[in-house]
Scaffold this motif. Structure first.
Motif, PDB file in Angstrom:
ATOM      1  N   SER A  26      15.081   1.204  -7.927  1.00 49.31           N
ATOM      2  CA  SER A  26      14.409   2.422  -7.473  1.00 49.31           C
ATOM      3  C   SER A  26      14.014   2.319  -6.001  1.00 49.31           C
ATOM      4  CB  SER A  26      13.165   2.685  -8.318  1.00 49.31           C
ATOM      5  OG  SER A  26      12.215   1.660  -8.098  1.00 49.31           O
ATOM      6  N   VAL A  27      14.442   1.258  -5.361  1.00 47.21           N
ATOM      7  CA  VAL A  27      14.098   1.006  -3.980  1.00 47.21           C
ATOM      8  C   VAL A  27      14.634   2.099  -3.046  1.00 47.21           C
ATOM      9  CG1 VAL A  27      16.093  -0.415  -3.401  1.00 47.21           C
ATOM     10  CG2 VAL A  27      13.928  -0.876  -2.320  1.00 47.21           C
ATOM     11  N   THR A  28      15.683   2.776  -3.431  1.00 43.60           N
ATOM     12  CA  THR A  28      16.294   3.778  -2.552  1.00 43.60           C
ATOM     13  C   THR A  28      15.499   5.077  -2.478  1.00 43.60           C
ATOM     14  OG1 THR A  28      17.687   4.534  -4.374  1.00 43.60           O
ATOM     15  CG2 THR A  28      18.619   2.875  -2.898  1.00 43.60           C
ATOM     16  N   THR A  29      14.544   5.293  -3.361  1.00 46.49           N
ATOM     17  CA  THR A  29      13.787   6.542  -3.345  1.00 46.49           C
ATOM     18  C   THR A  29      12.853   6.631  -2.131  1.00 46.49           C
ATOM     19  OG1 THR A  29      12.104   5.579  -4.769  1.00 46.49           O
ATOM     20  CG2 THR A  29      13.865   6.841  -5.840  1.00 46.49           C
ATOM     21  N   HIS A  30      12.450   5.509  -1.581  1.00 48.83           N
ATOM     22  CA  HIS A  30      11.543   5.489  -0.435  1.00 48.83           C
ATOM     23  C   HIS A  30      12.251   4.997   0.827  1.00 48.83           C
ATOM     24  CE1 HIS A  30       8.143   6.157  -3.108  1.00 48.83           C
ATOM     25  NE2 HIS A  30       8.639   5.226  -3.890  1.00 48.83           N
ATOM     26  N   MET A  31      13.544   5.211   0.899  1.00 51.22           N
ATOM     27  CA  MET A  31      14.322   4.659   1.992  1.00 51.22           C
ATOM     28  C   MET A  31      13.952   5.255   3.354  1.00 51.22           C
ATOM     29  SD  MET A  31      18.358   4.121   1.856  1.00 51.22           S
ATOM     30  CE  MET A  31      18.862   2.446   1.899  1.00 51.22           C
ATOM     31  N   ASN A  32      13.611   6.532   3.400  1.00 52.63           N
ATOM     32  CA  ASN A  32      13.264   7.158   4.684  1.00 52.63           C
ATOM     33  C   ASN A  32      12.072   6.483   5.343  1.00 52.63           C
ATOM     34  OD1 ASN A  32      15.339   8.981   4.548  1.00 52.63           O
ATOM     35  ND2 ASN A  32      14.088  10.607   3.657  1.00 52.63           N
ATOM     36  N   ASP A  33      11.073   6.123   4.564  1.00 53.13           N
ATOM     37  CA  ASP A  33       9.899   5.470   5.128  1.00 53.13           C
ATOM     38  C   ASP A  33      10.231   4.086   5.673  1.00 53.13           C
ATOM     39  OD1 ASP A  33       7.115   5.389   5.745  1.00 53.13           O
ATOM     40  OD2 ASP A  33       6.887   3.981   4.094  1.00 53.13           O
ATOM     41  N   SER A  34      11.186   3.393   5.063  1.00 54.43           N
ATOM     42  CA  SER A  34      11.551   2.053   5.518  1.00 54.43           C
ATOM     43  C   SER A  34      12.149   2.061   6.912  1.00 54.43           C
ATOM     44  CB  SER A  34      12.563   1.423   4.557  1.00 54.43           C
ATOM     45  OG  SER A  34      12.014   1.298   3.284  1.00 54.43           O
ATOM     46  N   PHE A  35      12.846   3.126   7.265  1.00 49.11           N
ATOM     47  CA  PHE A  35      13.508   3.209   8.560  1.00 49.11           C
ATOM     48  C   PHE A  35      12.716   4.045   9.571  1.00 49.11           C
ATOM     49  CE2 PHE A  35      16.814   2.043   5.613  1.00 49.11           C
ATOM     50  CZ  PHE A  35      17.429   1.018   6.299  1.00 49.11           C
ATOM     51  N   ASN A  36      11.465   4.346   9.260  1.00 47.94           N
ATOM     52  CA  ASN A  36      10.612   5.111  10.156  1.00 47.94           C
ATOM     53  C   ASN A  36      10.050   4.169  11.225  1.00 47.94           C
ATOM     54  OD1 ASN A  36       8.774   6.729  11.435  1.00 47.94           O
ATOM     55  ND2 ASN A  36       7.513   7.104   9.628  1.00 47.94           N
ATOM     56  N   PRO A  37      10.396   4.375  12.508  1.00 52.45           N
ATOM     57  CA  PRO A  37       9.899   3.471  13.543  1.00 52.45           C
ATOM     58  C   PRO A  37       8.401   3.603  13.806  1.00 52.45           C
ATOM     59  CG  PRO A  37      11.187   5.235  14.512  1.00 52.45           C
ATOM     60  CD  PRO A  37      11.295   5.385  13.027  1.00 52.45           C
ATOM     61  N   LEU A  38       7.767   4.652  13.323  1.00 51.76           N
ATOM     62  CA  LEU A  38       6.340   4.846  13.525  1.00 51.76           C
ATOM     63  C   LEU A  38       5.502   4.374  12.342  1.00 51.76           C
ATOM     64  CD1 LEU A  38       6.500   8.377  15.169  1.00 51.76           C
ATOM     65  CD2 LEU A  38       6.383   6.146  16.287  1.00 51.76           C
ATOM     66  N   ARG A  39       6.158   3.806  11.328  1.00 54.00           N
ATOM     67  CA  ARG A  39       5.436   3.322  10.145  1.00 54.00           C
ATOM     68  C   ARG A  39       4.539   2.153  10.530  1.00 54.00           C
ATOM     69  NH1 ARG A  39       5.748  -0.464   6.327  1.00 54.00           N
ATOM     70  NH2 ARG A  39       7.604  -1.430   7.154  1.00 54.00           N
ATOM     71  N   LYS A  40       3.337   2.142  10.012  1.00 55.39           N
ATOM     72  CA  LYS A  40       2.388   1.080  10.321  1.00 55.39           C
ATOM     73  C   LYS A  40       2.449  -0.006   9.248  1.00 55.39           C
ATOM     74  CE  LYS A  40      -0.822   4.081  12.726  1.00 55.39           C
ATOM     75  NZ  LYS A  40      -0.487   3.818  14.064  1.00 55.39           N
ATOM     76  N   VAL A  41       2.225  -1.239   9.666  1.00 57.00           N
ATOM     77  CA  VAL A  41       2.152  -2.380   8.752  1.00 57.00           C
ATOM     78  C   VAL A  41       0.690  -2.556   8.373  1.00 57.00           C
ATOM     79  CG1 VAL A  41       2.551  -4.852   8.514  1.00 57.00           C
ATOM     80  CG2 VAL A  41       4.171  -3.461   9.792  1.00 57.00           C
TER      81      VAL A  41
END
Length: 145
Positions: A26-41
């Motif tokens: 089910s990892v592919t359902t959140h794929m857009n967030d993984s490649f978001n350069p503005l996502r915070k850790v």
């Protein structure tokens, strides 16, 4: 680029097995967030990185493209080593590519020890330099007017 992005987002912890992640397929359902350069850790109370859902997709994409790149480089090196002036650069590229795949599998097998992770990063830089050297040798010299 995918290796650096994967490392910067601590994606390898989400996929401790070679072909599966903690979240399963089910990892592919959140794929857009993984490649978001503005996502915070985000860090938890103990200071450990919290991996959000879907960051394992980044690790799996990195592994897939790594195998594709290794296959392409194997084909390219086979063609390039036939030329005497390209042989050393082609063999260096081949050695770095094979070493990266072996270190990548070893990192997963031994649960990401820092020494193997550091060697993997250093060898990735070596592969980049070897590819630049090969490209330089393939580029025709400019003639002066």
């Amino acid at each position: 680029v995918l290796g650096g992005w994967s490392s910067a987002n601590y994606a390898s912890d989400s996929c401790p097995n070679l072909l599966s992640c903690v979240e399963g397929w089910s990892v592919t359902t959140h794929m857009n967030d993984s490649f978001n350069p503005l996502r915070k850790v985000h860090l938890n109370a103990q200071g450990k990185v919290e991996s959000p859902a879907g960051v394992g997709a980044l690790s799996m994409v990195h592994r897939g493209f790594a195998l594709f790149t290794a296959g392409y480089l194997a084909w390219f090196v086979r063609k390039a080593r036939a030329q005497q002036d390209l042989r050393s650069a082609a063999l260096t590229t081949s050695g770095c590519s094979i070493g990266l795949v072996l270190l990548g599998v070893g990192m997963i097998w031994f649960e990401l020890p820092l020494l193997l992770v550091s060697l993997h990063n250093a060898l990735a830089a070596g592969l980049l330099l070897a590819c630049i050297q090969l490209l330089h040798r393939l580029t025709p010299a400019l003639t002066r007017r």
